[in-house]
Scaffold this active site. Sequence first.
Site, PDB file in Angstrom:
ATOM      1  N   TYR A 180      47.796  40.054   8.937  1.00  0.00           N
ATOM      2  CA  TYR A 180      48.398  39.643  10.217  1.00  0.00           C
ATOM      3  C   TYR A 180      47.648  38.450  10.814  1.00  0.00           C
ATOM      4  O   TYR A 180      48.259  37.494  11.311  1.00  0.00           O
ATOM      5  CB  TYR A 180      48.357  40.852  11.156  1.00  0.00           C
ATOM      6  CG  TYR A 180      48.944  40.664  12.523  1.00  0.00           C
ATOM      7  CD1 TYR A 180      50.318  40.528  12.699  1.00  0.00           C
ATOM      8  CD2 TYR A 180      48.126  40.665  13.655  1.00  0.00           C
ATOM      9  CE1 TYR A 180      50.855  40.393  13.969  1.00  0.00           C
ATOM     10  CE2 TYR A 180      48.662  40.537  14.925  1.00  0.00           C
ATOM     11  CZ  TYR A 180      50.029  40.390  15.077  1.00  0.00           C
ATOM     12  OH  TYR A 180      50.558  40.258  16.333  1.00  0.00           O
ATOM     13  N   LYS A 184      49.331  34.877  11.592  1.00  0.00           N
ATOM     14  CA  LYS A 184      49.386  34.359  12.968  1.00  0.00           C
ATOM     15  C   LYS A 184      48.596  33.063  13.109  1.00  0.00           C
ATOM     16  O   LYS A 184      48.933  32.219  13.957  1.00  0.00           O
ATOM     17  CB  LYS A 184      48.869  35.418  13.943  1.00  0.00           C
ATOM     18  CG  LYS A 184      49.808  36.623  14.104  1.00  0.00           C
ATOM     19  CD  LYS A 184      51.190  36.209  14.568  1.00  0.00           C
ATOM     20  CE  LYS A 184      51.989  37.357  15.155  1.00  0.00           C
ATOM     21  NZ  LYS A 184      53.382  36.930  15.462  1.00  0.00           N
TER      22      LYS A 184
HETATM   23  N1  LIG Z   1      52.381  43.497  21.836  1.00  0.00           N
HETATM   24  C1  LIG Z   1      51.313  42.726  21.829  1.00  0.00           C
HETATM   25  O1  LIG Z   1      50.318  42.920  22.569  1.00  0.00           O
HETATM   26  C2  LIG Z   1      51.268  41.532  20.912  1.00  0.00           C
HETATM   27  C3  LIG Z   1      50.053  40.823  20.801  1.00  0.00           C
HETATM   28  C4  LIG Z   1      50.015  39.694  20.016  1.00  0.00           C
HETATM   29  C5  LIG Z   1      51.152  39.278  19.353  1.00  0.00           C
HETATM   30  N2  LIG Z   1      52.318  39.991  19.447  1.00  0.00           N
HETATM   31  C6  LIG Z   1      53.489  39.510  18.715  1.00  0.00           C
HETATM   32  O2  LIG Z   1      54.614  39.544  19.562  1.00  0.00           O
HETATM   33  C7  LIG Z   1      55.803  39.736  18.781  1.00  0.00           C
HETATM   34  C8  LIG Z   1      56.603  40.917  19.345  1.00  0.00           C
HETATM   35  O3  LIG Z   1      55.830  42.097  19.220  1.00  0.00           O
HETATM   36  P1  LIG Z   1      56.129  43.462  20.026  1.00  0.00           P
HETATM   37  O4  LIG Z   1      54.795  43.948  20.448  1.00  0.00           O
HETATM   38  O5  LIG Z   1      57.181  43.228  21.033  1.00  0.00           O
HETATM   39  O6  LIG Z   1      56.624  44.391  18.813  1.00  0.00           O
HETATM   40  P2  LIG Z   1      57.916  45.349  18.649  1.00  0.00           P
HETATM   41  O7  LIG Z   1      57.690  46.109  17.388  1.00  0.00           O
HETATM   42  O8  LIG Z   1      58.162  46.100  19.919  1.00  0.00           O
HETATM   43  O9  LIG Z   1      59.132  44.331  18.462  1.00  0.00           O
HETATM   44  C9  LIG Z   1      59.304  43.556  17.283  1.00  0.00           C
HETATM   45  C10 LIG Z   1      60.767  43.561  16.913  1.00  0.00           C
HETATM   46  O10 LIG Z   1      60.960  42.713  15.754  1.00  0.00           O
HETATM   47  C11 LIG Z   1      61.986  43.295  14.951  1.00  0.00           C
HETATM   48  N3  LIG Z   1      61.893  42.779  13.570  1.00  0.00           N
HETATM   49  C12 LIG Z   1      60.924  43.045  12.667  1.00  0.00           C
HETATM   50  N4  LIG Z   1      61.172  42.410  11.517  1.00  0.00           N
HETATM   51  C13 LIG Z   1      62.336  41.705  11.696  1.00  0.00           C
HETATM   52  C14 LIG Z   1      63.104  40.829  10.880  1.00  0.00           C
HETATM   53  N5  LIG Z   1      62.736  40.555   9.620  1.00  0.00           N
HETATM   54  N6  LIG Z   1      64.223  40.262  11.393  1.00  0.00           N
HETATM   55  C15 LIG Z   1      64.603  40.541  12.668  1.00  0.00           C
HETATM   56  N7  LIG Z   1      63.913  41.361  13.486  1.00  0.00           N
HETATM   57  C16 LIG Z   1      62.794  41.949  13.009  1.00  0.00           C
HETATM   58  C17 LIG Z   1      61.719  44.803  15.047  1.00  0.00           C
HETATM   59  O11 LIG Z   1      62.877  45.554  14.710  1.00  0.00           O
HETATM   60  C18 LIG Z   1      61.285  44.958  16.502  1.00  0.00           C
HETATM   61  O12 LIG Z   1      62.364  45.344  17.347  1.00  0.00           O
HETATM   62  C19 LIG Z   1      55.316  39.946  17.340  1.00  0.00           C
HETATM   63  O13 LIG Z   1      55.385  38.713  16.647  1.00  0.00           O
HETATM   64  C20 LIG Z   1      53.875  40.364  17.531  1.00  0.00           C
HETATM   65  O14 LIG Z   1      53.094  40.102  16.385  1.00  0.00           O
HETATM   66  C21 LIG Z   1      52.402  41.118  20.210  1.00  0.00           C
END
Ligand SMILES: NC(=O)c1ccc[n+]([C@@H]2O[C@H](COP(=O)([O-])OP(=O)(O)OC[C@H]3O[C@@H](n4cnc5c(N)ncnc54)[C@H](O)[C@@H]3O)[C@@H](O)[C@H]2O)c1
Length: 302
Positions: A180, A184
């Site tokens: 990851y 990223k």
């Molecule tokens: N939550 C955090 O604190 C955090 C921190 C750093 C980065 N991020 C990044 O933010 C983004 C959103 O994360 P989140 O926390 O909301 O996660 P989440 O799991 O709630 O949402 C991610 C969504 O992406 C969808 N998804 C996965 N693979 C897919 C694909 N191939 N095509 C279409 N949709 C797909 C999933 O079904 C899911 O609904 C991600 O890129 C994550 O790495 C989140």
Amino acid sequence: MPGTEPGTGPGLAHGRTVIVTGAGRGLGRAHALAFAAEGANVVVNDLGVGLDGAPGAEGGPAAAVVAEILARGGAAVAHGGDIATEAGASGLVSAALDAFGRLDTLVNNAGFLRDRMLVNLDGDDWDAVLRVHLKGHFLPLRHAAGYWRAEAKAGRPVAARIVNTSSGAGLLGSVGQGNYSAAKAGILGLTFVAAAELAGYGVQVNAIAPAARTRMTEGAIAAALPEPEDVSPLVVWLGSDASEGVTGQVFEAEGGRITVMQGWRPGPTARSATRWSPVEAGRATRKLLAQSDPPLPPYGAR
Ligand SMILES: NC(=O)c1ccc[n+]([C@@H]2O[C@H](COP(=O)([O-])OP(=O)(O)OC[C@H]3O[C@@H](n4cnc5c(N)ncnc54)[C@H](O)[C@@H]3O)[C@@H](O)[C@H]2O)c1
């Protein structure tokens, strides 16, 4: 509330068509609702996979978000394709054009985790995470950029925006998340290249490193994290006309905090007129390190 900024008409994103990938849950859902509240037409993409990317484990969350937007009087369509495939990414751009006749903003956000310590991380977990985040950013970006280049070449004005989603793991590294963190960090490199290459077509490209309470951060740290909705105002602004002139930047966003992340830049330097011996290179390097700030530790490092 639409029109929250004075002089911006009925909403900061009024009249724009915005794609948000992975918008069925978490941060993407919050971004999609926030864009709709500012007057955008939204394409809500989500494949509906499990937290580890397992296919179809949790139904079709994109349709539920579209229903929420429509119930609030907004405009949205669902797209259930896999953004890390050519067909999914090109179909996503077509979905925007078919439904709303234009595309203005792409928010790359979809992804999942396969966390392991490096010694336990196998090639499949490496490939799956690199694919969904890195290829899943590149392919929608490329298909959207192809559309904007054609628009610019046809003489139509383009004020397009791409917001990519990195992570603190990409900025500093995160123990147990080698795949990851690499993906990223790769998204940051992609962001800088895209900002430079697409500027001539009227496309601005920035990245965020968010932190919020979602299923991805469930467990130990989740309770301390703020709502995903706190990150979305920055994303909406970056994805709107109002961010004119801002490109190639990386922002951390968590709760009420926005931080400009300042990346690699040269620090102390030594030069030799003749080739260093390894011992001389080591001596010079130790002196340079003594003059430098130590790197920030990766997340989870002891
Ligand atoms: N939550 C955090 O604190 C955090 C921190 C750093 C980065 N991020 C990044 O933010 C983004 C959103 O994360 P989140 O926390 O909301 O996660 P989440 O799991 O709630 O949402 C991610 C969504 O992406 C969808 N998804 C996965 N693979 C897919 C694909 N191939 N095509 C279409 N949709 C797909 C999933 O079904 C899911 O609904 C991600 O890129 C994550 O790495 C989140």
